[in-house]
Design a protein around this motif. Structure first.
Motif, PDB file in Angstrom:
ATOM      1  N   ALA A  72      -7.560  17.480   0.363  1.00 45.67           N
ATOM      2  CA  ALA A  72      -8.804  17.822   1.055  1.00 45.67           C
ATOM      3  C   ALA A  72      -9.272  19.224   0.677  1.00 45.67           C
ATOM      4  CB  ALA A  72      -8.615  17.712   2.563  1.00 45.67           C
ATOM      5  N   VAL A  73      -8.359  20.178   0.615  1.00 46.84           N
ATOM      6  CA  VAL A  73      -8.726  21.556   0.263  1.00 46.84           C
ATOM      7  C   VAL A  73      -9.228  21.631  -1.174  1.00 46.84           C
ATOM      8  CG1 VAL A  73      -7.785  23.869  -0.125  1.00 46.84           C
ATOM      9  CG2 VAL A  73      -7.220  22.629   1.957  1.00 46.84           C
ATOM     10  N   VAL A  74      -8.553  20.967  -2.090  1.00 45.34           N
ATOM     11  CA  VAL A  74      -8.975  20.977  -3.491  1.00 45.34           C
ATOM     12  C   VAL A  74     -10.350  20.314  -3.640  1.00 45.34           C
ATOM     13  CG1 VAL A  74      -8.444  20.060  -5.785  1.00 45.34           C
ATOM     14  CG2 VAL A  74      -6.655  21.126  -4.439  1.00 45.34           C
ATOM     15  N   GLY A  75     -10.572  19.219  -2.945  1.00 44.19           N
ATOM     16  CA  GLY A  75     -11.876  18.554  -2.982  1.00 44.19           C
ATOM     17  C   GLY A  75     -12.974  19.434  -2.433  1.00 44.19           C
ATOM     18  N   PHE A  76     -12.703  20.116  -1.320  1.00 42.59           N
ATOM     19  CA  PHE A  76     -13.693  21.014  -0.724  1.00 42.59           C
ATOM     20  C   PHE A  76     -14.035  22.162  -1.671  1.00 42.59           C
ATOM     21  CE2 PHE A  76     -14.560  24.900   1.706  1.00 42.59           C
ATOM     22  CZ  PHE A  76     -15.738  24.520   2.331  1.00 42.59           C
ATOM     23  N   GLY A 118      -3.649  17.041   3.051  1.00 44.34           N
ATOM     24  CA  GLY A 118      -4.296  18.329   3.297  1.00 44.34           C
ATOM     25  C   GLY A 118      -4.607  19.071   2.012  1.00 44.34           C
ATOM     26  N   LEU A 119      -3.664  19.054   1.094  1.00 44.84           N
ATOM     27  CA  LEU A 119      -3.876  19.718  -0.196  1.00 44.84           C
ATOM     28  C   LEU A 119      -5.022  19.067  -0.958  1.00 44.84           C
ATOM     29  CD1 LEU A 119      -2.806  21.874  -2.167  1.00 44.84           C
ATOM     30  CD2 LEU A 119      -1.347  20.097  -3.133  1.00 44.84           C
ATOM     31  N   SER A 133       0.846  -1.197   0.000  1.00 49.15           N
ATOM     32  CA  SER A 133       0.000   0.000   0.000  1.00 49.15           C
ATOM     33  C   SER A 133       0.881   1.246   0.000  1.00 49.15           C
ATOM     34  CB  SER A 133      -0.920   0.001   1.217  1.00 49.15           C
ATOM     35  OG  SER A 133      -0.147   0.114   2.389  1.00 49.15           O
ATOM     36  N   VAL A 134       0.321   2.329  -0.494  1.00 49.68           N
ATOM     37  CA  VAL A 134       1.057   3.579  -0.587  1.00 49.68           C
ATOM     38  C   VAL A 134       0.423   4.570   0.381  1.00 49.68           C
ATOM     39  CG1 VAL A 134       1.665   5.472  -2.123  1.00 49.68           C
ATOM     40  CG2 VAL A 134       1.623   3.145  -2.989  1.00 49.68           C
ATOM     41  N   THR A 135       1.254   5.269   1.167  1.00 47.63           N
ATOM     42  CA  THR A 135       0.785   6.250   2.135  1.00 47.63           C
ATOM     43  C   THR A 135       1.194   7.636   1.658  1.00 47.63           C
ATOM     44  OG1 THR A 135       1.142   4.642   3.890  1.00 47.63           O
ATOM     45  CG2 THR A 135       0.852   6.927   4.552  1.00 47.63           C
ATOM     46  N   LEU A 136       0.241   8.560   1.650  1.00 48.02           N
ATOM     47  CA  LEU A 136       0.530   9.930   1.231  1.00 48.02           C
ATOM     48  C   LEU A 136       1.079  10.728   2.398  1.00 48.02           C
ATOM     49  CD1 LEU A 136      -2.687  10.709  -0.836  1.00 48.02           C
ATOM     50  CD2 LEU A 136      -0.463  10.021  -1.700  1.00 48.02           C
ATOM     51  N   GLN A 137       1.929  11.688   2.097  1.00 47.91           N
ATOM     52  CA  GLN A 137       2.458  12.555   3.143  1.00 47.91           C
ATOM     53  C   GLN A 137       1.358  13.486   3.626  1.00 47.91           C
ATOM     54  OE1 GLN A 137       5.922  14.563   1.751  1.00 47.91           O
ATOM     55  NE2 GLN A 137       7.166  12.706   1.757  1.00 47.91           N
ATOM     56  N   PRO A 138       1.443  13.950   4.871  1.00 50.16           N
ATOM     57  CA  PRO A 138       0.369  14.781   5.441  1.00 50.16           C
ATOM     58  C   PRO A 138       0.065  16.043   4.634  1.00 50.16           C
ATOM     59  CG  PRO A 138       1.838  14.054   7.164  1.00 50.16           C
ATOM     60  CD  PRO A 138       2.459  13.627   5.863  1.00 50.16           C
ATOM     61  N   TRP A 139       1.064  16.711   4.101  1.00 47.58           N
ATOM     62  CA  TRP A 139       0.798  17.936   3.329  1.00 47.58           C
ATOM     63  C   TRP A 139       0.026  17.624   2.053  1.00 47.58           C
ATOM     64  CZ3 TRP A 139       2.534  18.423  -1.632  1.00 47.58           C
ATOM     65  CH2 TRP A 139       3.567  17.570  -2.044  1.00 47.58           C
ATOM     66  N   LEU A 140       0.252  16.434   1.485  1.00 47.71           N
ATOM     67  CA  LEU A 140      -0.458  16.061   0.271  1.00 47.71           C
ATOM     68  C   LEU A 140      -1.917  15.692   0.581  1.00 47.71           C
ATOM     69  CD1 LEU A 140       0.057  15.806  -2.722  1.00 47.71           C
ATOM     70  CD2 LEU A 140       0.753  13.448  -2.376  1.00 47.71           C
TER      71      LEU A 140
END
Length: 83
Positions: free
Chosen positions: A36-40, A33-34, A24-31
């Motif tokens: 989530a903001v783009v989706g919102f 967050g980014l 499995s691949v884990t995304l870094q926290p800043w990615l």
């Protein structure tokens, strides 16, 4: 020997990190967050477009039925207002 260290470096450079012993691949926290903001912002954009379309349709229906135009005469001047 170079394969493990090279793969680890490659994951760190791209912002993706694989957990030990899994695929499995884990995304870094800043990615995260980014994303989530783009989706919102995308959801808000869609809601605003739908709201504008519904309001425009409602306004078109009301303007056809209610043609209230008032003419005010004051001396030599004529003013036309719509309600």
């Amino acid at each position: 020997m170079c394969r493990n260290s090279c793969l680890g470096d490659k994951g760190a450079k791209t912002g993706l990190r694989a957990a030990a012993g899994s695929k499995s691949v884990t995304l870094q926290p800043w990615l995260v967050g980014l994303t989530a903001v783009v989706g919102f912002l995308f959801i808000v954009f869609v809601v605003l477009i739908v709201h504008r379309l519904l309001r425009k349709n409602r306004k078109d229906e009301n303007s056809c039925n209610n043609e209230n135009i008032t003419v005010e005469v004051q001396g030599d001047e004529t003013k036309q207002t719509s309600l």
